[in-house]
Design an enzyme around this catalytic site. Structure first.
Site, PDB file in Angstrom:
ATOM      1  N   HIS A 115       0.828  -1.203   0.000  1.00  0.00           N
ATOM      2  CA  HIS A 115       0.000   0.000   0.000  1.00  0.00           C
ATOM      3  C   HIS A 115       0.864   1.255   0.000  1.00  0.00           C
ATOM      4  O   HIS A 115       2.004   1.250   0.454  1.00  0.00           O
ATOM      5  CB  HIS A 115      -0.906   0.030   1.236  1.00  0.00           C
ATOM      6  CG  HIS A 115      -1.982  -0.998   1.228  1.00  0.00           C
ATOM      7  ND1 HIS A 115      -3.259  -0.733   0.782  1.00  0.00           N
ATOM      8  CD2 HIS A 115      -1.968  -2.304   1.592  1.00  0.00           C
ATOM      9  CE1 HIS A 115      -3.988  -1.837   0.882  1.00  0.00           C
ATOM     10  NE2 HIS A 115      -3.225  -2.806   1.373  1.00  0.00           N
ATOM     11  N   TYR A 163     -10.988  -4.460  10.918  1.00  0.00           N
ATOM     12  CA  TYR A 163     -10.452  -4.067   9.618  1.00  0.00           C
ATOM     13  C   TYR A 163     -10.807  -5.049   8.498  1.00  0.00           C
ATOM     14  O   TYR A 163     -11.066  -4.640   7.376  1.00  0.00           O
ATOM     15  CB  TYR A 163      -8.933  -3.899   9.713  1.00  0.00           C
ATOM     16  CG  TYR A 163      -8.525  -2.674  10.501  1.00  0.00           C
ATOM     17  CD1 TYR A 163      -8.340  -1.455   9.877  1.00  0.00           C
ATOM     18  CD2 TYR A 163      -8.353  -2.732  11.884  1.00  0.00           C
ATOM     19  CE1 TYR A 163      -7.980  -0.322  10.596  1.00  0.00           C
ATOM     20  CE2 TYR A 163      -7.993  -1.616  12.613  1.00  0.00           C
ATOM     21  CZ  TYR A 163      -7.805  -0.413  11.961  1.00  0.00           C
ATOM     22  OH  TYR A 163      -7.456   0.701  12.687  1.00  0.00           O
ATOM     23  N   THR A 165      -9.039  -7.120   6.586  1.00  0.00           N
ATOM     24  CA  THR A 165      -8.155  -6.759   5.486  1.00  0.00           C
ATOM     25  C   THR A 165      -8.018  -7.877   4.459  1.00  0.00           C
ATOM     26  O   THR A 165      -8.268  -9.049   4.740  1.00  0.00           O
ATOM     27  CB  THR A 165      -6.755  -6.420   6.024  1.00  0.00           C
ATOM     28  OG1 THR A 165      -6.208  -7.581   6.666  1.00  0.00           O
ATOM     29  CG2 THR A 165      -6.804  -5.266   7.006  1.00  0.00           C
ATOM     30  N   GLU A 177       3.073  -0.375   4.142  1.00  0.00           N
ATOM     31  CA  GLU A 177       2.520   0.954   3.841  1.00  0.00           C
ATOM     32  C   GLU A 177       3.683   1.934   3.728  1.00  0.00           C
ATOM     33  O   GLU A 177       4.431   2.116   4.687  1.00  0.00           O
ATOM     34  CB  GLU A 177       1.583   1.391   4.967  1.00  0.00           C
ATOM     35  CG  GLU A 177       0.795   2.634   4.694  1.00  0.00           C
ATOM     36  CD  GLU A 177      -0.554   2.349   4.048  1.00  0.00           C
ATOM     37  OE1 GLU A 177      -0.900   3.082   3.098  1.00  0.00           O
ATOM     38  OE2 GLU A 177      -1.260   1.424   4.495  1.00  0.00           O
ATOM     39  N   TYR A 287      -8.948   9.012   3.317  1.00  0.00           N
ATOM     40  CA  TYR A 287      -9.819   8.957   4.480  1.00  0.00           C
ATOM     41  C   TYR A 287     -10.735  10.165   4.620  1.00  0.00           C
ATOM     42  O   TYR A 287     -11.493  10.258   5.587  1.00  0.00           O
ATOM     43  CB  TYR A 287      -8.987   8.781   5.759  1.00  0.00           C
ATOM     44  CG  TYR A 287      -8.288   7.440   5.849  1.00  0.00           C
ATOM     45  CD1 TYR A 287      -8.667   6.374   5.021  1.00  0.00           C
ATOM     46  CD2 TYR A 287      -7.256   7.228   6.749  1.00  0.00           C
ATOM     47  CE1 TYR A 287      -8.035   5.147   5.092  1.00  0.00           C
ATOM     48  CE2 TYR A 287      -6.609   6.001   6.832  1.00  0.00           C
ATOM     49  CZ  TYR A 287      -7.004   4.971   5.998  1.00  0.00           C
ATOM     50  OH  TYR A 287      -6.370   3.751   6.080  1.00  0.00           O
TER      51      TYR A 287
END
Length: 313
Positions: A115, A163, A165, A177, A287
């Protein structure tokens, strides 16, 4: 005598790119490795690069219908109502059929999910289970190998925030990330950090399978506490932005009374918590739709037992 965990060898590893289609480092690396797999090849280990959300990648958007990185729960994975399923839920079921099933012995041993963030987080590893000695040992190895470059660890274990994921179908789910990088853009420095993390992760697995014993270690992590929303008025309009003193200060302490937001008429809004926190994902572009300004964390230390492989190569 030192406690030791004896674990099975790692046989299958997946590297996911494009879980979010506009986070391009993982997309470009996975597409490269699909054509040039020798870089990620390790003896006796199946290493499979995979584009998880090709529909979003094609359009260079985060997702088509919904966030793929939040739909790997039992309800979505077992939903058989094919006519009304979103594109990402269908993809989740397909991915689970290949790399899972989630929670089973047939699931892949390790999934590295790549990510990017627009926040100033640098190189970050995401841990889902504070008792996963194998992954904690791997993260300790990666952090040591990346030094002097900082490599933070975010622990997303939380009683309320679930989450679900993409990587959570693996026995050892690993989030990678790296930022800051704008959406839909490639930066050479960011891609290089991600590439180095993957190299060190695969090297660790190879050493583990070869019989190397990893001694007990401690790992500093930042554990998720809560998400902080943007101030809004009665109409739901955002009324403040991240204060300049907080911008780009990921992983640095935020004390009660420190500037947090700034209204457009110049009023400072201070952090009113009762303890020091360490913000991350500050002003993350993805976000805004979630009304999430940043995530607060607390610094803590995890301990991992020594580990070695049951059947070294």
């Amino acid at each position: 005598m030192t406690a030791r965990r004896v674990l099975n060898p790692v046989q299958r590893v997946a590297i996911f790119g494009g879980t979010h289609g506009n986070e391009l480092s993982g997309v470009f690396l996975v597409n490269h490795w699909l054509k040039h797999g020798e870089e990620i090849a390790r003896p006796g280990i199946e290493v499979r690069p995979f584009i998880t959300n090709p529909g979003a990648v094609e359009k260079c958007v985060r997702y088509v219908d919904t966030d793929l990185n939040r739909v790997f729960d039992s309800e979505n994975l077992r939903n058989e109502n094919n006519l009304n399923l979103s594109y990402e839920v269908k993809r989740a079921q397909y991915i689970n059929s290949i790399f899972g099933p989630k929670g089973s012995e047939d699931a892949y041993d390790v999934i590295l999910d790549l990510h990017n963030t627009t926040s100033h987080m640098g190189a970050t590893l995401i841990l889902e289970d504070s008792k996963d000695d194998f992954t904690i040992q791997m993260f300790n190895y990666i952090k040591t190998s990346m030094a002097p470059l900082a490599c933070s660890v975010l622990l997303i274990e939380h009683p309320r925030l679930k989450y679900a994921t993409t990587r959570s179908i693996a026995k050892h789910p690993i989030g990678v990330e790296v930022g800051p990088q704008p959406q839909g853009v490639l930066r050479a420095d960011v891609l290089d950090k991600m590439r180095r993390i993957i190299k060190h992760a695969l090297d660790f697995i190879n050493y583990f399978n070869d019989g190397k014993e990893f001694l007990p270690c401690i790992l500093e992590v930042f554990k998720v506490l809560d998400n902080v929303a943007y101030p809004r008025n009665a109409n739901g309009d955002c009324t403040a932005i991240i204060h300049n003193n907080l911008q780009d200060q990921d992983w640095k302490e935020l004390k009660p009374g420190d500037p947090m937001f700034l209204t457009l008429d110049g009023r400072m809004i201070a952090y009113e918590g009762d303890c020091i926190v360490y913000p991350t994902f500050i002003n993350e572009a993805a976000y805004y739709e979630k009304n999430q300004a940043f995530t607060t964390t607390q610094k803590m230390t995890l301990c991992a037992q020594a580990i070695r492989c049951t059947e070294p190569k």
